[in-house]
Scaffold this motif. Structure first.
Motif, PDB file in Angstrom:
ATOM      1  N   SER A 262     -32.495 -30.576 -44.330  1.00 22.31           N
ATOM      2  CA  SER A 262     -32.183 -30.303 -42.918  1.00 22.31           C
ATOM      3  C   SER A 262     -33.292 -30.308 -42.097  1.00 22.31           C
ATOM      4  CB  SER A 262     -30.882 -29.585 -42.460  1.00 22.31           C
ATOM      5  OG  SER A 262     -30.428 -29.833 -41.347  1.00 22.31           O
ATOM      6  N   PHE A 263     -33.647 -31.019 -41.396  1.00 28.06           N
ATOM      7  CA  PHE A 263     -34.740 -30.875 -40.633  1.00 28.06           C
ATOM      8  C   PHE A 263     -34.612 -29.828 -39.430  1.00 28.06           C
ATOM      9  CE2 PHE A 263     -37.300 -32.282 -36.818  1.00 28.06           C
ATOM     10  CZ  PHE A 263     -38.648 -31.978 -37.055  1.00 28.06           C
ATOM     11  N   GLU A 264     -35.778 -29.007 -39.043  1.00 22.87           N
ATOM     12  CA  GLU A 264     -35.548 -28.339 -37.819  1.00 22.87           C
ATOM     13  C   GLU A 264     -36.886 -28.414 -37.205  1.00 22.87           C
ATOM     14  OE1 GLU A 264     -34.474 -24.303 -38.639  1.00 22.87           O
ATOM     15  OE2 GLU A 264     -32.614 -25.122 -40.049  1.00 22.87           O
ATOM     16  N   LYS A 265     -37.156 -28.522 -35.789  1.00 24.97           N
ATOM     17  CA  LYS A 265     -38.201 -28.622 -35.079  1.00 24.97           C
ATOM     18  C   LYS A 265     -39.262 -27.733 -35.407  1.00 24.97           C
ATOM     19  CE  LYS A 265     -36.050 -30.372 -31.007  1.00 24.97           C
ATOM     20  NZ  LYS A 265     -35.859 -30.451 -29.542  1.00 24.97           N
TER      21      LYS A 265
ATOM     22  N   PHE B 136     -48.158 -42.632 -30.674  1.00 23.07           N
ATOM     23  CA  PHE B 136     -47.264 -41.881 -31.662  1.00 23.07           C
ATOM     24  C   PHE B 136     -46.132 -41.098 -30.935  1.00 23.07           C
ATOM     25  CE2 PHE B 136     -46.546 -38.262 -34.544  1.00 23.07           C
ATOM     26  CZ  PHE B 136     -46.581 -38.968 -35.594  1.00 23.07           C
ATOM     27  N   LYS B 137     -44.890 -40.859 -31.319  1.00 23.01           N
ATOM     28  CA  LYS B 137     -44.207 -39.910 -30.640  1.00 23.01           C
ATOM     29  C   LYS B 137     -43.388 -39.245 -31.803  1.00 23.01           C
ATOM     30  CE  LYS B 137     -41.567 -38.465 -27.086  1.00 23.01           C
ATOM     31  NZ  LYS B 137     -42.328 -37.254 -26.619  1.00 23.01           N
ATOM     32  N   ILE B 138     -43.237 -37.999 -31.555  1.00 19.02           N
ATOM     33  CA  ILE B 138     -42.153 -37.269 -32.537  1.00 19.02           C
ATOM     34  C   ILE B 138     -40.793 -37.471 -31.754  1.00 19.02           C
ATOM     35  CG2 ILE B 138     -41.658 -34.963 -33.461  1.00 19.02           C
ATOM     36  CD1 ILE B 138     -44.551 -34.257 -33.291  1.00 19.02           C
ATOM     37  N   GLU B 139     -39.643 -37.956 -32.455  1.00 17.24           N
ATOM     38  CA  GLU B 139     -38.373 -38.189 -32.125  1.00 17.24           C
ATOM     39  C   GLU B 139     -37.496 -37.069 -33.141  1.00 17.24           C
ATOM     40  OE1 GLU B 139     -37.023 -39.916 -29.563  1.00 17.24           O
ATOM     41  OE2 GLU B 139     -38.874 -41.380 -29.126  1.00 17.24           O
ATOM     42  N   THR B 140     -37.180 -35.967 -32.507  1.00 18.16           N
ATOM     43  CA  THR B 140     -36.342 -35.092 -33.324  1.00 18.16           C
ATOM     44  C   THR B 140     -34.784 -35.619 -33.057  1.00 18.16           C
ATOM     45  OG1 THR B 140     -36.316 -33.520 -31.575  1.00 18.16           O
ATOM     46  CG2 THR B 140     -38.280 -33.456 -33.571  1.00 18.16           C
ATOM     47  N   GLU B 141     -34.528 -36.264 -32.297  1.00 24.13           N
ATOM     48  CA  GLU B 141     -33.042 -36.577 -32.126  1.00 24.13           C
ATOM     49  C   GLU B 141     -32.613 -37.873 -32.478  1.00 24.13           C
ATOM     50  OE1 GLU B 141     -30.682 -34.047 -31.167  1.00 24.13           O
ATOM     51  OE2 GLU B 141     -32.512 -32.884 -31.415  1.00 24.13           O
ATOM     52  N   LYS B 142     -33.463 -38.958 -32.295  1.00 22.72           N
ATOM     53  CA  LYS B 142     -33.018 -40.512 -32.103  1.00 22.72           C
ATOM     54  C   LYS B 142     -32.740 -40.661 -33.484  1.00 22.72           C
ATOM     55  CE  LYS B 142     -34.647 -44.782 -30.535  1.00 22.72           C
ATOM     56  NZ  LYS B 142     -35.836 -45.529 -29.817  1.00 22.72           N
ATOM     57  N   TYR B 143     -33.376 -40.359 -34.557  1.00 23.20           N
ATOM     58  CA  TYR B 143     -33.094 -41.030 -36.025  1.00 23.20           C
ATOM     59  C   TYR B 143     -32.595 -40.139 -36.695  1.00 23.20           C
ATOM     60  CZ  TYR B 143     -36.618 -43.920 -33.996  1.00 23.20           C
ATOM     61  OH  TYR B 143     -37.432 -44.792 -33.376  1.00 23.20           O
TER      62      TYR B 143
ATOM     63  N   GLY C 252     -23.632 -38.030 -37.466  1.00 23.31           N
ATOM     64  CA  GLY C 252     -23.079 -36.567 -37.507  1.00 23.31           C
ATOM     65  C   GLY C 252     -24.151 -35.584 -38.055  1.00 23.31           C
ATOM     66  N   GLY C 253     -25.256 -36.071 -38.412  1.00 22.50           N
ATOM     67  CA  GLY C 253     -26.491 -35.113 -38.729  1.00 22.50           C
ATOM     68  C   GLY C 253     -26.287 -34.737 -40.182  1.00 22.50           C
ATOM     69  N   LYS C 254     -25.249 -35.363 -40.974  1.00 24.33           N
ATOM     70  CA  LYS C 254     -25.235 -35.182 -42.378  1.00 24.33           C
ATOM     71  C   LYS C 254     -25.586 -36.497 -43.152  1.00 24.33           C
ATOM     72  CE  LYS C 254     -23.644 -31.010 -41.925  1.00 24.33           C
ATOM     73  NZ  LYS C 254     -24.176 -29.657 -42.191  1.00 24.33           N
ATOM     74  N   GLY C 255     -26.590 -36.385 -44.016  1.00 28.06           N
ATOM     75  CA  GLY C 255     -26.956 -37.732 -44.663  1.00 28.06           C
ATOM     76  C   GLY C 255     -26.862 -37.350 -46.208  1.00 28.06           C
ATOM     77  N   PRO C 256     -27.422 -38.104 -47.029  1.00 25.61           N
ATOM     78  CA  PRO C 256     -27.408 -37.698 -48.399  1.00 25.61           C
ATOM     79  C   PRO C 256     -28.237 -36.444 -48.936  1.00 25.61           C
ATOM     80  CG  PRO C 256     -27.929 -40.150 -47.900  1.00 25.61           C
ATOM     81  CD  PRO C 256     -28.020 -39.240 -46.751  1.00 25.61           C
ATOM     82  N   GLY C 257     -27.591 -35.739 -49.788  1.00 23.63           N
ATOM     83  CA  GLY C 257     -28.241 -34.424 -50.438  1.00 23.63           C
ATOM     84  C   GLY C 257     -28.391 -33.410 -49.141  1.00 23.63           C
ATOM     85  N   GLY C 258     -27.855 -33.747 -47.878  1.00 21.14           N
ATOM     86  CA  GLY C 258     -27.881 -32.584 -47.034  1.00 21.14           C
ATOM     87  C   GLY C 258     -29.124 -32.516 -45.875  1.00 21.14           C
ATOM     88  N   ALA C 259     -29.678 -34.131 -45.977  1.00 20.91           N
ATOM     89  CA  ALA C 259     -30.678 -34.280 -45.064  1.00 20.91           C
ATOM     90  C   ALA C 259     -29.978 -34.765 -43.544  1.00 20.91           C
ATOM     91  CB  ALA C 259     -31.375 -35.874 -45.382  1.00 20.91           C
TER      92      ALA C 259
END
Length: 163
Positions: A49-52, A131-138, A142-149
């Motif tokens: 899971s990604f965190e800023k 270049f842009k860092i997009e921490t919400e768009k992608y 539900g914030g829950k992907g494969p393997g917990g990503a």
């Protein structure tokens, strides 16, 4: 919407691969906007899971810069071969760098500026744009992907040109 790929490498192939040498851009190259995928690396495990707070100051300083990044157009994310307005740029052409199991920093979403497009090619391309860092768009739904990503991408370039 993008199609997600699973890793095609077997466990034996993973064990026999040599570590790739990291080659970050020089300060002079970054000042000119020339970056590599190695410049986007930060500490995160695959499918985590990604965190800023995970982003290094070196990655954060790229946010908002006009850059040139070389990579490959990921064909499985395309719905047509010409006049493409959006695609995923990946580190290599083995199609390993997007979706479950891929490192989050090995793909960049390219959204071409209005009125600009590109065509699909199998050779490497250089994308120029902001270049842009997009921490919400992608995020995964539900914030829950494969393997917990939590995200399938966090980097974007507003594409001015693809050569």
């Amino acid at each position: 919407m993008f199609v997600f790929l699973s890793s095609m490498a077997t466990a034996q192939e993973e064990e026999t691969r040599k570590p790739v040498e990291i080659r970050k851009s020089s300060e002079a190259s970054i000042a000119k906007g020339d970056i590599t995928f190695d410049d986007l690396q930060f500490e995160i495990t695959k499918d985590a899971s990604f965190e800023k707070g995970m982003l290094s100051k070196d990655v954060k300083r790229l946010d908002g810069l006009k850059v040139k990044l070389r990579g490959y157009i990921l064909p499985s994310t395309l719905f047509k071969e010409t006049d493409i307005e959006q695609f995923v740029l990946v580190r290599d052409n083995q199609e390993c760098c997007f979706g479950p199991g891929a490192a989050l920093f090995d793909c960049v979403i390219i959204e071409m500026l209005p009125g600009r497009t590109t065509d699909f090619v199998t050779r490497p391309v250089t994308v120029t744009g902001k270049f842009k860092i997009e921490t919400e768009k992608y995020k995964y739904p539900g914030g829950k992907g494969p393997g917990g990503a939590s995200h399938f991408a966090i980097f974007k370039i507003a594409g001015e040109s693809v050569k």
